[in-house]
Design an enzyme around this catalytic site. Sequence first.
Site, PDB file in Angstrom:
ATOM      1  N   ASP A  19       0.263   0.000  -0.668  1.00 51.90           N
ATOM      2  CA  ASP A  19      -0.291   1.340  -0.798  1.00 51.90           C
ATOM      3  C   ASP A  19      -0.519   1.700  -2.262  1.00 51.90           C
ATOM      4  O   ASP A  19      -0.102   0.982  -3.181  1.00 51.90           O
ATOM      5  CB  ASP A  19       0.658   2.366  -0.172  1.00 51.90           C
TER       6      ASP A  19
ATOM      7  N   TYR B 147      10.546  -6.775   0.606  1.00 54.00           N
ATOM      8  CA  TYR B 147      10.304  -5.653  -0.299  1.00 54.00           C
ATOM      9  C   TYR B 147      11.629  -5.186  -0.894  1.00 54.00           C
ATOM     10  O   TYR B 147      12.682  -5.256  -0.241  1.00 54.00           O
ATOM     11  CB  TYR B 147       9.679  -4.467   0.444  1.00 54.00           C
TER      12      TYR B 147
END
Length: 302
Positions: A58, A127
């Site tokens: 994002d 992540y």
Amino acid sequence: MRLRIDLAYDGGGFFGWAKQPDRRTVQGEIERVIRTVLRVPIDDAEEPLHLTVAGRTDTGVHASHQVCHLDVSEIILARCVGHMDVPPVVALTRRLQRMLPGDIAIHGISEAPRGFDARFSALERTYVYRIADRASEIDPRMRGFVLHIDDDLNLEAMNQAAAMAIGLHDFGSFATPNPGGTTIREVKTAYWRRIPQRRLIDDEMTMGERYRTPSVESGLVCFTIVADAFARNMVRSLVNGCVQVGIGKRSPDWFADKMNTPLREGSTGPIAPQGLTLEHIEYPDDSQLATRAEAIRAKRTL
């Protein structure tokens, strides 16, 4: 031929990975430079030069290790060699490393093995979200990839919440599905920990200087999550939910209810993007790449 590209980027200056009209994106920048190097116009239907990425990030999210693939004809690829006495893949690597902006780094380019698909062949993605809380020593140089919050975090409560995310679940409370897709994902591990305070170099290895350089991540609170794939905003929303538990605003029971009721609403929105970094993409052995890609394309169910 299909090329595998390993890369990294500082997401602070990009509107995410995916190419968008009139906005600076990672995909847009790389494809623009590739077209320049290979002298392919943007409207060339025979050579679309489209990057397929392992995991879209994002706006504002970073990647220390991202993977994408590019399909290109060998004749077109040879255009990048020029005066260099090296194979075309090496020439492309060197030209991209030199011509791309400073917030994108190419780690390597190689000819992909048969069956490789950067997105669908991946086994898992890792992540890490980094936070400097009230107990951390704030270093303003790290503000681009660490989120500062002025609260004390209860890591025990946050790990109670994070443990609930492990396994195959519908993350509808914490994610948005792509059109025609689902929010069902399998999380393999998820945990919070405070990085121990430590020096960059062990004491017995120092050279006699009075000052001891600290490790850059010492004292930070880090969330590590590994899953086969992630839905849109899933990691940042899970982080936000855990942080709300960690500061005492919400309870672990509230988090459990969100996991059991996959309904998107305001209290489970995404946290700020700058603390999140895509750290690793794992792939199977070359012999299993095509099989994995075929299996993962199927729509998931619980």
